[in-house]
Design a protein around this motif. Structure first.
Motif: not given
Length: 538
Positions: A315-344
């Motif tokens: 379920w985990d990813h990298f949280g809030v980290g180094k900003s890239i192009n003004g965005d610092s939230i590492y949302n991890g949609s593919v890696d791995n919200a996809s798998g966690t959603a798959g469990l449900l």
């Protein structure tokens, strides 16, 4: 006439039995369910789902609530949670790594040229003019007659090694496993082995192709706070990477100037080479001990309920980290919200079908991005008897531009789970193939590896090669784009208008079908002869 009636009754009986067996054909892993859960888990609300943060609290409670809504039971006694004690180390390395010797010296800049971490829970650690010794690939493999550390007393020294193993791009299919990466090629192994040898530090030379990721992944993955599980195993003072360009500068002023260090390292008779150089770098640590959580849900079986099929995803990813192009939230949609959603979504499908003979476990683990920590802790502290755990089906980073013809199996040739996957793929008019990028070591890079280490046959697969409506070349371009522009970056976000989920749904349907078959039979899948995990099962 009587014989005709007997035949008719027999045909009808067989037809009914086949309908029972094919009940999975009528139980759908729902695509809308998948999309809704990915969208929620990958939203900014969950703050990149990093352990020990508010994002973890939101994530594990969300999973618990959704399992409860489905009527799925807690998997750890009366709790949906398994506590995973961890240590958070927030390390601040020196701004410079100093390489000196042979009347020359130069500085490497933190993040631009090097990263440095440690697993030691001490406040102040350093390499102070530690002697640098080139140790090839940093491998000790008796079965291959290989020892890159032989002949040196490593106390007080720092090893410099290459990523991957000697077989990579060697053109020799019997040198290790040829292009297929062995565990000896993984960075985790290299740090472990250097510590066993008694070295103070290890520097891994980054190279994009054998590492399978660019320097940007090193920057984001080896900086900021990191998590570990405390261990009694030997540890290095400093674990480091340097860029390929920095390595070239180092070799240029070393005793190996002008030598082809990569070719030398592929020689079975290679022995470590002192570089005539020293390294200085330090880390100041803030130490915080806390408890993260695996989320565990259970759908009990009937007459074989003490036997288990475990579906896993991190379920985990990298949280809030180094900003890239003004965005610092590492949302991890593919890696791995996809798998966690798959469990449900798979849990929802099992609740829609008749009860299975064996029990189904849905395990969402923590700390995968920090080194497979949640699954490692589970494998050392299993809730369900490993001897009665039939198989693990691991779900990680599902993504495709549409429905895929292939099912690519990472770790193909290890166990009879290949055949279960083949049968399920055939019913979807798909074919199975081994991982065509086995040199990247994906078998050692997700949570199924920890199940395999304790002898549980594991399936880790997805469609990644050829689509029904998308060519091999187009799929490769799609995958390359993700790897370069989104993998472990804030741009791994979910857009419901542009994200294609038909291929994700097809894969999850296959995983459900495999698990459904396993859960309604008495057979235990076996490891193939030659698998390094077969002994662990025994």
């Amino acid at each position: 006439m009587k014989n005709y009636l007997k035949i008719l009754v027999l045909v009808l009986f067989i037809s009914c039995e086949n309908n029972k067996r094919n009940v999975t054909d009528f139980v759908e892993v729902n695509q809308t369910t998948i999309g809704n859960h990915i969208e929620r888990l990958a939203s900014d609300e969950f703050l990149g789902r990093k352990p020990f943060t508010e994002g973890e609290v939101k994530t594990v409670n969300y999973l618990k609530d959704e399992f409860e809504k489905l009527g799925v039971l807690p998997g750890n006694g009366s709790s949906f949670f398994q506590d995973v004690p961890m240590v958070e180390i927030t390390g601040t390395p020196s701004e410079k790594m100093i390489i000196s010797g042979n009347n020359e010296s130069f500085n490497l800049e933190y993040l631009k040229d090097f990263v440095a971490t440690t697993n030691k829970t001490e406040s102040d650690l350093k390499l102070d003019n530690s002697e640098l010794v080139f140790a090839g690939y940093g491998i000790v493999a008796p079965e291959y007659g290989w020892n890159d550390y032989e002949g040196i007393d490593w106390k007080g020294k720092t090893a410099v090694v290459l990523i991957n193993d000697p077989g990579f791009k060697s053109g020799d299919s019997i040198l290790f496993k040829g292009n297929e990466m062995t565990y000896y090629g993984r960075w985790t192994y290299k740090y472990e082995e250097a510590a066993r040898q008694g070295a103070d530090g290890l520097i891994i030379i980054h190279d994009t192709e054998p590492a399978s990721y660019g320097w940007n992944v090193i920057e984001s993955g080896w900086s900021g706070a990191r998590l570990i599980i405390e261990s009694d195993l030997p540890l290095l003072n400093i674990e480091s990477w340097i860029s390929g360009e920095s390595a070239e500068k180092m070799f240029e002023i070393s005793t190996m100037k002008g030598q082809d260090y990569k070719t030398l390292s592929r020689n079975k008779d290679f022995k470590p080479i002192p570089l005539g150089l020293k390294v200085s770098v330090g880390i100041k640590n803030k130490i915080k001990k806390d408890v993260s959580k695996n989320v565990v849900a259970l759908i009990p079986g009937t007459d074989r309920k003490d036997e288990f099929i475990i579906y896993s995803a991190h379920w985990d990813h990298f949280g809030v980290g180094k900003s890239i192009n003004g965005d610092s939230i590492y949302n991890g949609s593919v890696d791995n919200a996809s798998g966690t959603a798959g469990l449900l979504a798979i849990a929802e499908a099992f609740k829609k079908t008749k009860p299975t003979k064996r029990s189904i476990v849905l395990l969402a683990v923590t700390g995968e991005e920090q080194g497979l920590l949640g699954s490692a802790y589970y494998s050392e502290n299993p809730i369900f008897n490993p001897k009665k755990t039939i198989a693990n089906i691991n779900i990680d980073a599902l993504d495709s531009p549409g429905k895929m013809k292939d099912l690519t199996i990472t770790g193909f040739g290890q166990s009879e789970m290949d055949e279960y996957a083949r049968e399920a793929a055939n019913k979807q008019n798909r074919y199975i193939i081994p991982d065509p990028e086995a040199e990247k070591g994906y078998f050692f890079r997700s949570d199924h590896f920890n199940f395999a280490k304790i002898g549980i046959p594991a399936l880790y697969a997805s469609g990644t090669y050829e689509g029904f409506d998308v060519s091999i070349e187009e799929v490769k371009k799609y995958n390359d784009y993700y790897r370069i522009n989104k993998y472990h970056q804030p741009s791994d976000e979910y857009n419901p208008e542009t994200t294609e989920l038909s291929g994700v749904q097809l894969d999850l349907q296959l995983f459900f079908n495999v698990g459904f078959k396993l859960s309604n039979e008495e057979y235990f899948p076996k490891w193939y002869n030659g698998s390094e995990f077969k002994t662990a099962r025994k």
